[in-house]
Design a protein around this motif. Sequence first.
Motif, PDB file in Angstrom:
ATOM      1  N   PHE A 168      47.914 -46.541   6.469  1.00 53.41           N
ATOM      2  CA  PHE A 168      48.443 -47.050   7.724  1.00 53.41           C
ATOM      3  C   PHE A 168      47.915 -46.199   8.873  1.00 53.41           C
ATOM      4  O   PHE A 168      47.842 -44.972   8.760  1.00 53.41           O
ATOM      5  CB  PHE A 168      49.970 -47.023   7.717  1.00 53.41           C
ATOM      6  CG  PHE A 168      50.590 -48.146   6.933  1.00 53.41           C
ATOM      7  CD1 PHE A 168      51.015 -49.304   7.565  1.00 53.41           C
ATOM      8  CD2 PHE A 168      50.725 -48.053   5.552  1.00 53.41           C
ATOM      9  CE1 PHE A 168      51.571 -50.347   6.843  1.00 53.41           C
ATOM     10  CE2 PHE A 168      51.288 -49.082   4.822  1.00 53.41           C
ATOM     11  CZ  PHE A 168      51.706 -50.241   5.465  1.00 53.41           C
ATOM     12  N   ILE A 169      47.573 -46.874   9.955  1.00 52.08           N
ATOM     13  CA  ILE A 169      47.071 -46.173  11.141  1.00 52.08           C
ATOM     14  C   ILE A 169      47.852 -46.654  12.353  1.00 52.08           C
ATOM     15  O   ILE A 169      47.861 -47.850  12.665  1.00 52.08           O
ATOM     16  CB  ILE A 169      45.565 -46.421  11.348  1.00 52.08           C
ATOM     17  CG1 ILE A 169      44.773 -45.904  10.146  1.00 52.08           C
ATOM     18  CG2 ILE A 169      45.074 -45.761  12.634  1.00 52.08           C
ATOM     19  CD1 ILE A 169      43.289 -46.261  10.199  1.00 52.08           C
ATOM     20  N   PHE A 190      52.858 -43.301  14.552  1.00 51.72           N
ATOM     21  CA  PHE A 190      53.439 -43.782  13.312  1.00 51.72           C
ATOM     22  C   PHE A 190      54.893 -43.328  13.194  1.00 51.72           C
ATOM     23  O   PHE A 190      55.231 -42.202  13.546  1.00 51.72           O
ATOM     24  CB  PHE A 190      52.627 -43.255  12.121  1.00 51.72           C
ATOM     25  CG  PHE A 190      53.103 -43.750  10.791  1.00 51.72           C
ATOM     26  CD1 PHE A 190      52.692 -44.978  10.314  1.00 51.72           C
ATOM     27  CD2 PHE A 190      53.980 -42.996  10.029  1.00 51.72           C
ATOM     28  CE1 PHE A 190      53.139 -45.449   9.092  1.00 51.72           C
ATOM     29  CE2 PHE A 190      54.439 -43.458   8.812  1.00 51.72           C
ATOM     30  CZ  PHE A 190      54.018 -44.683   8.344  1.00 51.72           C
ATOM     31  N   PRO A 191      55.815 -44.213  12.708  1.00 52.03           N
ATOM     32  CA  PRO A 191      55.533 -45.483  12.038  1.00 52.03           C
ATOM     33  C   PRO A 191      55.403 -46.689  12.965  1.00 52.03           C
ATOM     34  O   PRO A 191      54.866 -47.700  12.535  1.00 52.03           O
ATOM     35  CB  PRO A 191      56.734 -45.648  11.115  1.00 52.03           C
ATOM     36  CG  PRO A 191      57.850 -44.988  11.847  1.00 52.03           C
ATOM     37  CD  PRO A 191      57.228 -43.802  12.537  1.00 52.03           C
ATOM     38  N   ALA A 244      46.627 -51.437  10.341  1.00 53.48           N
ATOM     39  CA  ALA A 244      46.470 -50.625  11.546  1.00 53.48           C
ATOM     40  C   ALA A 244      46.869 -51.375  12.805  1.00 53.48           C
ATOM     41  O   ALA A 244      46.742 -52.605  12.891  1.00 53.48           O
ATOM     42  CB  ALA A 244      45.016 -50.167  11.675  1.00 53.48           C
ATOM     43  N   HIS A 245      47.342 -50.618  13.789  1.00 48.28           N
ATOM     44  CA  HIS A 245      47.563 -51.153  15.131  1.00 48.28           C
ATOM     45  C   HIS A 245      46.342 -50.769  15.966  1.00 48.28           C
ATOM     46  O   HIS A 245      46.079 -49.598  16.177  1.00 48.28           O
ATOM     47  CB  HIS A 245      48.841 -50.568  15.743  1.00 48.28           C
ATOM     48  CG  HIS A 245      49.312 -51.310  16.959  1.00 48.28           C
ATOM     49  ND1 HIS A 245      48.455 -51.649  18.002  1.00 48.28           N
ATOM     50  CD2 HIS A 245      50.537 -51.788  17.319  1.00 48.28           C
ATOM     51  CE1 HIS A 245      49.138 -52.299  18.935  1.00 48.28           C
ATOM     52  NE2 HIS A 245      50.394 -52.412  18.537  1.00 48.28           N
ATOM     53  N   GLY A 257      42.845 -48.145  19.901  1.00 50.82           N
ATOM     54  CA  GLY A 257      41.458 -47.963  19.482  1.00 50.82           C
ATOM     55  C   GLY A 257      41.231 -47.271  18.167  1.00 50.82           C
ATOM     56  O   GLY A 257      40.105 -47.284  17.640  1.00 50.82           O
ATOM     57  N   GLU A 258      42.257 -46.644  17.591  1.00 51.16           N
ATOM     58  CA  GLU A 258      42.053 -45.749  16.444  1.00 51.16           C
ATOM     59  C   GLU A 258      41.294 -46.350  15.261  1.00 51.16           C
ATOM     60  O   GLU A 258      40.431 -45.685  14.679  1.00 51.16           O
ATOM     61  CB  GLU A 258      43.405 -45.199  15.962  1.00 51.16           C
ATOM     62  CG  GLU A 258      43.980 -44.099  16.821  1.00 51.16           C
ATOM     63  CD  GLU A 258      44.743 -44.611  18.033  1.00 51.16           C
ATOM     64  OE1 GLU A 258      45.220 -43.785  18.824  1.00 51.16           O
ATOM     65  OE2 GLU A 258      44.843 -45.850  18.175  1.00 51.16           O
ATOM     66  N   PRO A 259      41.580 -47.586  14.808  1.00 50.89           N
ATOM     67  CA  PRO A 259      40.950 -48.058  13.560  1.00 50.89           C
ATOM     68  C   PRO A 259      39.531 -48.605  13.713  1.00 50.89           C
ATOM     69  O   PRO A 259      38.981 -49.159  12.755  1.00 50.89           O
ATOM     70  CB  PRO A 259      41.906 -49.157  13.087  1.00 50.89           C
ATOM     71  CG  PRO A 259      42.621 -49.627  14.305  1.00 50.89           C
ATOM     72  CD  PRO A 259      42.629 -48.500  15.282  1.00 50.89           C
TER      73      PRO A 259
END
Length: 416
Positions: free
Chosen positions: A5-6, A10-11, A97-98, A102-104
């Motif tokens: 999960f990203i 988080f969460p 991922a959300h 930009g993270e994923p």
Amino acid sequence: MKYLFIHQNFPGQFRHLAPALAAQPGNQVVALMVQPKGEPQNWRGVRVLPYPLQGANTPGLHPWLVDIETKTLRATACWQAARSLRNQGFVPDVIVAHPGWGEPLFMKQVWPRARLGLYAEFFYQLDGADVGFDPEFEPPDPQADACRLQMKNLNNLAHLDLADGALSPTHWQASTFPQAWRDRICVAHDGIDTDVLCPDPDVRFPLPGGARTLTRDDEVITYVARNLEPYRGIHVLMRALPALLRERPNAQVLLVGGEETGYGAAAPAGRTWREVFCSEVKDQIPDADWARVHFLGRLEREAFTRLLQVSRVHVYLSYPFVLSWSLLEAMSVGAAIVASDTAPVREVIAPGETGQLVDFFDGTGLVRSIGSLLDDAAERLRLGTAARAFARSHYDLSRVCLPQQLAWVHSLSTGL
């Protein structure tokens, strides 16, 4: 199965899904989150790995590029954390991922065979959503703002090209995404624990300072937003306050929310939006009436639940934008709702059935609707009972939403 999960905080929206997967025998669940000085920890069976951000925006960069550069910096930091995780031998079957920050973006570079599922929260629109909805806060150059928004959607588009599926909490939010993607978006809300968020006729809610404790015998009007800002209609409610307090001399008005900038522009001159609108109406409200208005900031979960349970009428206002959990939570406790006639609010509030709808900009109509419910206990009970029934049948966490989310993850992992 191995799941990654990203989420930058988080969460987030995965607070129920990630632990549910971790509880299934044989699964391994890991989460990456931004936290500069955090230590790895286990949370409800999930191994949470924090990582720091590095770098800064380029001085003098074209303003329309700042957003995509910021997201690229965040994606780079997440990519570096993912490579470290891969070097430790972790290879996920599924990444959830959300993409909003930009993270994923570069996860397929690290694990090209992993199935990538995105949380499709919102695709920015030039028409029919938040942009241009409120003429009072229209940008100086709407066409330039449209160009900026087009650039802002580059992050969404880049992620969609990589994803194997997506999850959206409401049908309207899913509909904001490009037509070519809509058939690949599963609509399933994050879920509300309707067993915990239930009516309590004996609830007691102490006001700050201990001067008074409110019960269901009091005329309590509540309003909740993550931040008190125009996107959630704080200006409409504040401008309605003089008439509301004048017409309801026994009412206690409880407002919950922070004072940071969440959505849209910041308040002018370094002030908060609360300060802006309080100063606008303060001369219209006597001190004795101001004493019945309570700004509570952000509340812990237990106090927040009691606030909703003690509410006689709950007000929810929103631009056409993402739906707040708080509206469904208020419905779950059986509150009588007065809400704005906007998307996606209409998905959950049917006028005269699960609540009342008013035009977002109609402060007079808002006061009238609140007053009519305060004067009619039978109607409040009817609407609140129906609202709770709707929340339980459509948005209950354990019986409806979590099974839908788990089914989505299963389809994502199998490609079916």
